[in-house]
Design an enzyme around this catalytic site. Structure first.
Site, short mmCIF file in Angstrom:
data_model
loop_
_atom_site.label_atom_id
_atom_site.label_comp_id
_atom_site.label_asym_id
_atom_site.label_seq_id
_atom_site.Cartn_x
_atom_site.Cartn_y
_atom_site.Cartn_z
N SER A 120 0.95 -1.16 -0.01
CA SER A 120 -0.04 -0.06 -0.02
C SER A 120 0.67 1.31 0.06
O SER A 120 0.34 2.24 -0.08
CB SER A 120 -0.98 0.10 1.18
N ASN A 140 -2.53 -1.72 13.03
CA ASN A 140 -4.19 -1.71 12.54
C ASN A 140 -4.57 -0.21 13.31
O ASN A 140 -5.43 0.30 12.84
CB ASN A 140 -4.93 -2.72 13.40
N THR A 150 -37.89 27.26 -13.98
CA THR A 150 -38.30 26.04 -13.44
C THR A 150 -38.58 25.18 -14.65
O THR A 150 -38.77 25.52 -15.94
CB THR A 150 -39.46 26.25 -12.77
N HIS A 151 -38.12 23.92 -14.52
CA HIS A 151 -38.39 22.87 -15.70
C HIS A 151 -37.32 23.27 -16.84
O HIS A 151 -37.78 22.85 -17.93
CB HIS A 151 -39.61 22.66 -15.95
N SER A 189 -11.25 22.55 -30.43
CA SER A 189 -11.40 21.06 -31.06
C SER A 189 -10.33 20.88 -32.05
O SER A 189 -9.80 21.73 -32.60
CB SER A 189 -12.80 20.89 -31.85
N LYS A 206 -14.59 25.96 -32.59
CA LYS A 206 -14.93 25.58 -30.99
C LYS A 206 -14.20 26.07 -29.93
O LYS A 206 -12.98 26.26 -29.67
CB LYS A 206 -14.90 24.06 -31.02
N ASN A 244 -14.64 25.11 -26.20
CA ASN A 244 -15.34 24.11 -25.33
C ASN A 244 -15.28 24.29 -23.73
O ASN A 244 -13.98 24.35 -23.49
CB ASN A 244 -15.23 22.38 -25.63
N GLU A 287 -17.05 20.73 -17.78
CA GLU A 287 -17.29 19.31 -18.11
C GLU A 287 -16.71 18.40 -16.98
O GLU A 287 -17.49 17.17 -16.71
CB GLU A 287 -17.09 18.83 -19.50
N TYR A 299 -9.89 -5.86 12.47
CA TYR A 299 -9.42 -5.36 11.28
C TYR A 299 -9.28 -6.42 10.07
O TYR A 299 -9.21 -7.81 10.55
CB TYR A 299 -7.74 -5.11 11.55
N GLN A 325 -7.43 -2.13 3.94
CA GLN A 325 -6.49 -1.22 3.27
C GLN A 325 -6.72 -0.59 1.81
O GLN A 325 -6.27 0.40 1.60
CB GLN A 325 -5.35 -2.34 2.91
N1 ARG Z 1 -0.86 -1.84 5.33
C1 ARG Z 1 -2.13 -2.01 6.38
C2 ARG Z 1 -3.19 -1.14 5.94
O1 ARG Z 1 -2.90 -0.24 5.45
C3 ARG Z 1 -1.36 -1.70 7.57
C4 ARG Z 1 -2.20 -2.66 8.67
C5 ARG Z 1 -1.61 -4.12 8.21
N2 ARG Z 1 -2.24 -4.83 9.53
C6 ARG Z 1 -2.23 -6.23 9.28
N3 ARG Z 1 -2.74 -6.78 10.41
N4 ARG Z 1 -1.66 -6.79 8.27
O2 ARG Z 1 -4.31 -1.50 6.23
#
Ligand code: ARG
Length: 479
Positions: free
Chosen positions: A22, A109, A154-155, A276, A282, A284, A289, A316, A321
Site C-alpha cells: 500500500s 491496525n 423552472t423545468h 477542437s 470551437k 469548449n 465538463e 481489522y 487497506q
Molecule cells: N498496510 C496495512 C493497511 O494499510 C496496515 C495494517 C496491516 N495490518 C495487518 N494486520 N496486516 O491496512
C-alpha cells in the site's frame, strides 16, 4: 525489511507481495505517520519502556525524517510494504537497534486509522478553506451584478425574472451547507485511536489521553475493537464530498448551458476552455465538463468503500487497506476541483445584452399579471385561468401580452385597466419580491450581508484549525 517474518519459512509470492503493498498511497500519509510515531515514543517514555536518552534520540530522528521529507527527500521506497514499515526501517538506519523498541504494544491496525483520521482532518481544513474562497468570489460576483437581471427557470422553461446576484447567492448558500457538513465530519473523526493495539487494547501502560492530546484529537476512541474495524469516518467524509461534488456538478451544468450559443448568457475564460482538433470555431467548456463528471468519481468512491465494508466481520481485515484509494483519491483531488471551479467563476464574463434580450419575453411576467388581478380582488385560481386565456390569445394572434387592446382584455376580466400596461417591466416585477430571501434589491443586499458574516465565521474556523495543526508539530518536535 518485513515487520512480521518470524514464523514463516517461505518467502511470499512476488506478485502477491506487490499486490498487497500500500506504499504508493500510504505515501500521502507520511506527515501523520511521523507525528503519531513521535506521540507514541513520548508515551513509551512516560511508561518507562524507553529511557529519556532513547526517547530524545528517537524524537530527533523522527524530526529529521520529517524535515527531509518536507524538503523533498522521501524516506519511503517501493520495497517498503507500507508507510509504517518505511518509518521503522528509516529510523533503524538513523539510530540503529533502539528503533525496534518503538513498536512495543503497538499494531499497524491502530496506526493506519490514526494516520487516516489525522490526514482527513487536515484535508478537510484545506477543502473548507478552498470552499470559503469560492464563496467569497460568489459574493463578489453578486455585488458586481446587483443591478443585472436575468430570467429565472423552472423545468428549464422561462419562469420569472430574478437578479443575477440572487442566482449566484443561491450557490453560496448551498456551499455553506457543504462547509458545515465537513465541519461535522471533522468532529466525528476527532477521536484518537492510538493505544488500542491490534484489537484488544494495550498492556504496556501507554497513556491514551496523553497521546490524543499530543496529536490534537478531542479525546481517545471508546472501544479498541471498533476502533481498528471502523472506516465510517472515511465513508462520512466521502458522503460530504459527494454532496459537495453534486453541487459543483449542478453549477457546472448551468454554466455550460449558459455558455452555449443558444443561451449566450456568459463567456468562459480561455484559460478554462479548450479547442477542437477538427472544428476551428470551437471553444469548449472542458473544465466544467470535467467537474461535472468528477461527481461520478466521488459517488463511486462512496459506493466502492461501502461495498468493501458490507458484511466485513470485526475487527481489522486486510480488505480495509483498500480504503486509501477512496480516502486519498478524493481528498487529494477535491481541493483542485473546487479551485478550478473558483477560477472559472472569477474570470466569468456576463453578457448583459443577451440577458436583457432574454428578459424581453413577456411571458416571464405572466405571474405578475395574475397577481395584478388578485390585488384587484379576483380569487387567485380565477386569475390564473384568465391569464392562461390571455396567453393563449397572444399565441394564436402571435402578439405580446402588452400588445393586447384594453377592450380585448376587459372581455377576459373587467378588472383590467390602463395600469395593466405598466406591468411589463422586469425590474418592477423583481422589486415586488420583498419577502425575506426574495429577489428584490433590499433582500438580495441583505443576503449579501449574511453571506459576508458567514464567511468571516468560516474563515475563523479554518484559521483556528490550521493553528491547532501547526501546534501538533511544535509540541512534538518543538519549533
Ligand atoms: N498496510 C496495512 C493497511 O494499510 C496496515 C495494517 C496491516 N495490518 C495487518 N494486520 N496486516 O491496512
Amino acid at each position: 525489511m518485513k515487520l512480521w517474518g518470524g514464523r514463516f519459512v517461505k518467502e511470499p509470492d512476488k506478485l502477491f507481495l506487490e499486490f498487497s503493498s500500500s506504499i504508493e498511497l500510504d505515501a500521502y500519509l507520511w506527515r501523520e505517520e511521523l507525528l503519531q510515531n513521535a506521540a507514541y515514543v513520548r508515551a513509551l517514555g512516560r511508561a518507562g519502556i524507553l529511557s529519556k536518552d532513547e526517547e530524545r534520540l528517537l524524537l530527533k530522528a523522527l524530526h529529521e525524517l520529517y524535515l527531509e521529507a518536507a524538503s523533498g527527500k522521501a524516506f519511503w521506497n517501493k520495497d517498503d510494504e507500507d508507510i509504517h514499515t518505511a518509518v521503522e526501517r528509516s529510523l533503524s538506519e538513523k539510530v540503529g537497534e533502539v528503533a525496534f523498541k518503538v513498536h512495543a504494544g503497538r499494531s499497524r491496525n491502530e496506526q493506519i486509522v490514526t494516520d487516516l483520521r489525522l490526514y482527513l482532518k487536515r484535508r478537510i481544513v484545506d477543502i473548507n478553506e478552498a470552499l470559503t474562497f469560492l464563496q467569497q468570489k460568489l459574493i463578489r460576483l453578486a455585488e458586481e451584478n446587483i443591478d443585472n437581471l436575468m430570467p429565472g427557470y423552472t423545468h428549464l422553461q422561462l419562469a420569472q425574472p430574478v437578479r443575477v446576484a440572487h442566482h449566484f447567492l443561491s450557490w453560496f448558500f448551498m456551499l455553506k451547507r457543504d462547509f458545515d457538513r465537513f465541519v461535522s465530519a471533522f468532529k466525528k473523526m476527532d477521536f484518537c485511536p492510538l493505544g488500542v493495539g491490534a484489537l484488544a487494547g494495550n498492556s504496556i501502560g501507554v497513556d491514551r489521553e496523553f497521546m490524543a492530546e499530543l496529536l490534537g484529537f478531542n479525546q481517545p476512541t471508546y472501544n479498541s475493537m471498533e476502533t481498528v474495524a471502523d472506516r465510517d469516518f472515511v465513508l462520512h467524509f466521502l458522503s460530504q464530498a459527494s454532496n459537495l461534488s453534486l453541487h459543483l456538478s449542478r453549477f457546472s451544468e448551468e454554466l455550460i448551458l449558459w455558455s452555449t450559443t443558444e443561451f449566450g448568457f456568459v463567456e468562459i475564460d480561455e484559460a478554462y476552455a479548450t479547442g477542437s482538433s477538427l472544428m476551428p470555431q470551437k471553444k469548449n467548456p472542458d473544465s466544467l465538463e470535467l467537474i461535472r463528471a468528477y461527481c461520478g468519481r466521488v459517488l463511486g468512491a462512496w459506493v466502492q468503500l461501502a461495498t468493501i465494508l458490507k458484511g466485513l466481520p470485526l475487527t481489522y481485515n486486510r480488505d480495509l487497506q483498500e480504503d486509501r484509494r477512496y480516502a486519498v483519491g478524493i481528498a487529494e483531488s477535491l481541493p483542485a476541483a473546487i479551485t478550478i471551479f473558483t477560477g472559472v467563476v472569477s474570470t466569468l464574463k456576463l453578457k448583459t445584452d443577451r440577458l436583457n434580450q432574454a428578459l424581453q419575453n413577456e411571458y416571464l411576467l405572466a405571474t405578475d399579471i395574475a397577481d395584478y388581478l388578485v390585488l384587484k380582488g379576483m380569487p387567485f385560481r380565477k386569475a390564473h385561468e384568465a391569464v392562461g386565456k390571455l396567453i393563449k390569445l397572444c399565441e394564436q394572434r402571435k402578439i405580446k401580452p402588452s400588445e393586447l387592446g384594453l377592450e380585448e382584455l376587459q372581455k377576459l376580466s373587467p378588472l383590467f385597466d390602463r395600469d395593466y400596461y405598466g406591468l411589463f417591466d422586469a425590474l418592477a416585477s423583481v422589486e415586488k419580491k420583498v419577502s425575506s430571501g426574495g429577489t428584490a434589491k433590499a433582500q438580495v443586499l441583505d443576503q449579501i450581508e449574511r453571506a459576508k458574516d458567514l464567511t468571516v465565521r468560516q474563515q475563523d474556523w479554518v484559521e483556528s484549525q490550521k493553528e491547532k495543526l501547526s501546534q501538533i508539530f511544535k509540541s512534538l518536535f518543538g519549533g
